[in-house]
Design a protein around this motif. Sequence first.
Motif, mmCIF file in Angstrom:
data_model
loop_
_atom_site.group_PDB
_atom_site.id
_atom_site.type_symbol
_atom_site.label_atom_id
_atom_site.label_comp_id
_atom_site.label_asym_id
_atom_site.label_seq_id
_atom_site.Cartn_x
_atom_site.Cartn_y
_atom_site.Cartn_z
ATOM 1 N N SER A 287 24.276 112.256 15.121
ATOM 2 C CA SER A 287 25.059 111.025 15.151
ATOM 3 C C SER A 287 26.322 111.056 14.300
ATOM 4 O O SER A 287 27.083 110.084 14.312
ATOM 5 N N VAL A 288 26.566 112.132 13.565
ATOM 6 C CA VAL A 288 27.835 112.230 12.840
ATOM 7 C C VAL A 288 29.015 112.243 13.808
ATOM 8 O O VAL A 288 30.124 111.831 13.461
ATOM 9 N N VAL A 289 28.780 112.659 15.060
ATOM 10 C CA VAL A 289 29.860 112.667 16.047
ATOM 11 C C VAL A 289 30.393 111.252 16.297
ATOM 12 O O VAL A 289 31.528 111.076 16.775
ATOM 13 N N LYS A 290 29.613 110.240 15.952
ATOM 14 C CA LYS A 290 30.064 108.866 16.151
ATOM 15 C C LYS A 290 31.282 108.544 15.287
ATOM 16 O O LYS A 290 32.074 107.667 15.635
ATOM 17 N N LEU A 291 31.446 109.249 14.174
ATOM 18 C CA LEU A 291 32.666 109.114 13.382
ATOM 19 C C LEU A 291 33.880 109.544 14.197
ATOM 20 O O LEU A 291 34.935 108.895 14.155
ATOM 21 N N ASP B 121 23.181 103.359 22.449
ATOM 22 C CA ASP B 121 23.677 102.563 23.580
ATOM 23 C C ASP B 121 25.131 102.171 23.360
ATOM 24 O O ASP B 121 25.956 102.248 24.286
ATOM 25 N N ALA B 122 25.459 101.739 22.146
ATOM 26 C CA ALA B 122 26.843 101.380 21.841
ATOM 27 C C ALA B 122 27.756 102.588 21.960
ATOM 28 O O ALA B 122 28.883 102.489 22.461
ATOM 29 N N THR B 123 27.283 103.748 21.519
ATOM 30 C CA THR B 123 28.088 104.969 21.607
ATOM 31 C C THR B 123 28.400 105.310 23.054
ATOM 32 O O THR B 123 29.507 105.736 23.381
ATOM 33 N N GLY B 124 27.430 105.113 23.930
ATOM 34 C CA GLY B 124 27.667 105.376 25.344
ATOM 35 C C GLY B 124 28.792 104.530 25.905
ATOM 36 O O GLY B 124 29.646 105.019 26.645
ATOM 37 N N LEU B 125 28.814 103.243 25.552
ATOM 38 C CA LEU B 125 29.893 102.375 26.012
ATOM 39 C C LEU B 125 31.236 102.845 25.464
ATOM 40 O O LEU B 125 32.233 102.906 26.199
ATOM 41 N N VAL B 126 31.277 103.187 24.184
ATOM 42 C CA VAL B 126 32.536 103.608 23.569
ATOM 43 C C VAL B 126 33.075 104.854 24.260
ATOM 44 O O VAL B 126 34.271 104.923 24.597
ATOM 45 N N LEU B 127 32.217 105.840 24.499
ATOM 46 C CA LEU B 127 32.699 107.073 25.135
ATOM 47 C C LEU B 127 33.126 106.823 26.577
ATOM 48 O O LEU B 127 34.097 107.428 27.057
ATOM 49 N N ASP B 128 32.433 105.931 27.277
ATOM 50 C CA ASP B 128 32.867 105.567 28.629
ATOM 51 C C ASP B 128 34.268 104.953 28.600
ATOM 52 O O ASP B 128 35.117 105.267 29.447
ATOM 53 N N GLY C 162 36.424 125.825 17.761
ATOM 54 C CA GLY C 162 35.008 126.010 18.032
ATOM 55 C C GLY C 162 34.199 124.734 18.097
ATOM 56 O O GLY C 162 32.980 124.788 18.315
ATOM 57 N N CYS C 163 34.845 123.582 17.916
ATOM 58 C CA CYS C 163 34.119 122.305 17.916
ATOM 59 C C CYS C 163 34.195 121.628 19.279
ATOM 60 O O CYS C 163 35.006 121.999 20.139
ATOM 61 N N ASN C 164 33.375 120.602 19.479
ATOM 62 C CA ASN C 164 33.267 119.955 20.775
ATOM 63 C C ASN C 164 32.730 118.541 20.578
ATOM 64 O O ASN C 164 31.716 118.354 19.906
ATOM 65 N N ALA C 165 33.425 117.552 21.135
ATOM 66 C CA ALA C 165 32.979 116.158 21.042
ATOM 67 C C ALA C 165 33.220 115.494 22.389
ATOM 68 O O ALA C 165 34.261 114.872 22.613
ATOM 69 N N CYS C 166 32.275 115.647 23.296
ATOM 70 C CA CYS C 166 32.451 115.095 24.645
ATOM 71 C C CYS C 166 31.162 114.527 25.223
ATOM 72 O O CYS C 166 31.145 114.093 26.372
ATOM 73 N N GLN C 167 30.083 114.534 24.435
ATOM 74 C CA GLN C 167 28.793 114.072 24.938
ATOM 75 C C GLN C 167 28.364 112.778 24.266
ATOM 76 O O GLN C 167 28.680 112.534 23.103
ATOM 77 N N LYS C 168 27.623 111.982 25.006
ATOM 78 C CA LYS C 168 26.989 110.807 24.431
ATOM 79 C C LYS C 168 25.833 111.239 23.519
ATOM 80 O O LYS C 168 25.449 112.410 23.497
ATOM 81 N N THR C 169 25.317 110.309 22.756
ATOM 82 C CA THR C 169 24.127 110.562 21.954
ATOM 83 C C THR C 169 22.945 109.871 22.615
ATOM 84 O O THR C 169 23.105 108.835 23.259
ATOM 85 N N TRP C 170 21.754 110.448 22.423
ATOM 86 C CA TRP C 170 20.617 110.026 23.234
ATOM 87 C C TRP C 170 19.368 109.788 22.405
ATOM 88 O O TRP C 170 19.205 110.366 21.335
#
Length: 307
Positions: free
Chosen positions: A77-81, A116-123, A163-171
Amino acid sequence: MAFYCPDGAMAQRLQSVVAQLQADGRPELEQQLSITWLRYDHSLLNSAAQASDTAAFWAQRPAGASWNGERPLYPASVVKLVYLVAAEAWLQRQLIDDGPELRRALADMIRDSSNDATGLVLDLLTGTTSGPELAPDALAAWGQRRQLVNRWLAELGWPEWQGCNACQKTWGDGPYGRERQFYGANLENRNRLSSAVTARLLHAVIAGGLLSPQACRRMQELLARSLDPAERAADPENQVDGFLGEGLPPGARLWSKAGWMSQARHDAAYVEAEGQAPMLLVVFSEGAERAADTALLPELCRQLLQG
């Protein structure tokens, strides 16, 4: 060049603390950690406003040390930052609309670590939605939109992003449908962050050195954590107990975003404590044993704050 100035004494201290924690019954701990540790001569909070311009702020390199700091790991969940900063960047560029529902989602994503909130934000950030599996061409187009946050971060030109990647939701249970397709057959497209890039992002947010001062203050407000024992007892998922904040003395101030799952326990924190130099500390620890180790991060924070 790192955004901080490597400090030999800090590096020795960090190495000593990690070695001692490993000797205390944590075999192979040295291979399970990624740490970036920064110390400041004065408060970092909104300090970018005191610089003449953005370049002048980034030229003021704090002292720091690293342990496997460039190694990308699954960030939980650090990716939420990352998604919080991206949302404020999109708002600043008028790429998405502001409103109560977005603000509610951002608050729940950071304060409560809501998936759930993270999913909306990434959408909203990428113009995508979850759903059934897609045909190859449609999946490719969908996946290109999902890369928008990655492309924005790459444009910043930070060497730590490599080498980093931030494109997925959290589950909670995991991805399904097109989300599972997008992970790749061997999960090769999982999110990946290093403690170094996480530290640089948090450094920028706390200092107000990446987006507008107003945007940074909003993010700081969401990242602020209460150390009050009663408030923590009322919220078992407070992101303090079992994480870096538990190692702070009474009266300290904390801004942080933790991440925890069955194979990881992480935290990214900026702290100010009376009589100690302000400190920014990012610790990623991986493996089932580390995920269950509620004493490691507090002790790391306690030892390094005193060091």
